[in-house]
Enzyme design. Structure first.
Site, PDB file in Angstrom:
ATOM      1  N   LYS A 292       0.760  -1.433  -0.119  1.00 35.77           N
ATOM      2  CA  LYS A 292      -0.182  -0.283   0.307  1.00 35.77           C
ATOM      3  C   LYS A 292       0.550   1.324   0.219  1.00 35.77           C
ATOM      4  CE  LYS A 292      -4.048  -2.009   2.265  1.00 35.77           C
ATOM      5  NZ  LYS A 292      -4.488  -3.048   3.263  1.00 35.77           N
TER       6      LYS A 292
ATOM      7  N   GLN B 155      -4.549  -1.162   9.676  1.00 34.98           N
ATOM      8  CA  GLN B 155      -5.061  -3.213   9.302  1.00 34.98           C
ATOM      9  C   GLN B 155      -5.444  -4.223  10.322  1.00 34.98           C
ATOM     10  OE1 GLN B 155      -4.118  -4.007   5.792  1.00 34.98           O
ATOM     11  NE2 GLN B 155      -4.395  -6.128   5.953  1.00 34.98           N
TER      12      GLN B 155
ATOM     13  N   ASP C 108     -11.208   1.966   4.169  1.00 32.85           N
ATOM     14  CA  ASP C 108     -11.880   1.407   3.563  1.00 32.85           C
ATOM     15  C   ASP C 108     -12.915   0.981   3.593  1.00 32.85           C
ATOM     16  OD1 ASP C 108     -10.019  -0.952   4.300  1.00 32.85           O
ATOM     17  OD2 ASP C 108      -8.871  -1.072   6.102  1.00 32.85           O
TER      18      ASP C 108
HETATM   19  N1  GUN Z   1      -6.976  -7.121   5.844  1.00 32.63           N
HETATM   20  C1  GUN Z   1      -7.909  -7.371   5.340  1.00 32.63           C
HETATM   21  N2  GUN Z   1      -8.178  -6.588   4.046  1.00 32.63           N
HETATM   22  C2  GUN Z   1      -8.086  -6.512   4.721  1.00 32.63           C
HETATM   23  C3  GUN Z   1      -9.112  -4.725   4.274  1.00 32.63           C
HETATM   24  O1  GUN Z   1      -9.243  -4.187   3.341  1.00 32.63           O
HETATM   25  N3  GUN Z   1      -8.703  -3.369   5.185  1.00 32.63           N
HETATM   26  C4  GUN Z   1      -8.075  -3.396   6.264  1.00 32.63           C
HETATM   27  N4  GUN Z   1      -7.593  -2.487   7.068  1.00 32.63           N
HETATM   28  N5  GUN Z   1      -7.424  -5.082   6.526  1.00 32.63           N
HETATM   29  C5  GUN Z   1      -8.153  -5.606   5.776  1.00 32.63           C
END
Ligand code: GUN
Length: 285
Positions: free
Chosen positions: A54, A98, A121
């Site tokens: 990211k 995350q 998100d």
């Molecule tokens: N862990 C797995 N998928 C995601 C996601 O789309 N966002 C976040 N913040 N954590 C994740």
């Protein structure tokens, strides 16, 4: 049936290029760029890879990135303090914590503390409510990425029977809402669904988000169906989807591979959401 493989890698690349171009143009006019903060707690190796990617994509697209890596022993209140400081930082337009978080931290408490306008998100109850109401600015990234791929391939959604296998808050429920808003007839199946194979076999668009390798077999797929595989399973060190690709793909009109399907779209949509959040707060249309 001629099968077309949906190239998520290329679609994501195209989208990233469009975003980078728009960021460059906004920067030349306003001097500002979008900022994304990522928060990683602990040392889960898969999460560390995702977060690193990211931040890499942030740089590639001209975003500012704020990287916070905290030890596994971080307390809930320390993490809440960090979220509060990111909420207050005007250079931060998007906040991504995350998941999964360590067990001693209540994930909902953390996600609910993120300002809805920075919730890239789309997990905050405010944004979940807007998604249900059909006016979401920030929809969860993986579901939004699926819709983007369907659109890029001119795959019609309206009037189609979409069957979603899986009811998670991250994928199953939000993709069902997005498909419904696009006038699909949506069925959500899950572990307690009776006759799941027959249900799946009636789908024009089948979304597999179960988290079990090779769960969807050829008998569960109608001839000519569109199959979207959201699964990321490791089998003998190899990345495998929820769909038994070898046997299923010949029956489909379109199918996403794993890897190279839905996966690359998720980060691209995260960037798209961060750009939207940035434009929204700066009143850029
Ligand atoms: N862990 C797995 N998928 C995601 C996601 O789309 N966002 C976040 N913040 N954590 C994740």
């Amino acid at each position: 049936m001629t099968t077309q493989i949906i190239d998520g890698k290329q679609t994501a690349k195209d989208l990233r290029a469009e975003i980078a171009k728009e960021v460059e143009s906004i920067k030349s006019k306003t001097g500002k760029v979008p900022g994304l903060a990522t928060v990683l707690v602990g040392e889960d190796p898969a999460s560390a890879v995702y977060v690193r990617n990211k931040n890499k994509v942030c740089k590639e697209l001209g975003f500012e990135s704020f990287q916070h890596t905290l030890p596994a022993e971080t307390t809930e209140s320390e993490l809440l303090d960090l979220v509060e400081s990111l909420n207050a930082n005007p250079g931060v337009n998007g906040i991504l914590v995350q998941l999964p978080l360590p067990d001693h931290i209540d994930s909902n408490k953390i996600l609910n503390a993120i300002l809805p306008e920075k919730d890239v998100d789309g997990f905050h109850p405010h944004n979940v409510g807007l998604l249900t109401g059909g006016t979401a600015l920030l929809a969860p990234c993986t579901p939004a990425g699926i819709i983007h791929m369907l659109d890029r391939y001119d795959i019609p959604i309206e009037g189609k029977h979409a069957v979603v296998i899986g009811r998670s808050n991250i994928v199953g429920k939000p993709i069902a809402m997005l498909l419904l808003h696009r006038n699909a007839t949506v069925t959500i199946c899950h572990s307690r669904t009776k006759d799941l194979p027959q249900m799946a076999a009636s789908a024009d668009i089948l979304i597999a988000a179960i988290g079990r390798a090779h769960f969807v077999t050829a008998d569960m797929v109608k001839d000519g169906a569109v199959v979207i595989d959201v699964g990321i399973n490791r089998v003998d060190g190899k990345l495998t989807g929820d769909v038994d690709f070898e046997t299923v793909s010949p029956k489909t009109s379109y199918i996403t591979p794993v890897p190279g399907g839905v996966g690359p779209m998720t980060i691209a949509m995260l960037m798209s959401n961060t750009l939207k959040a940035f434009k929204n707060v700066n009143s850029i249309s």
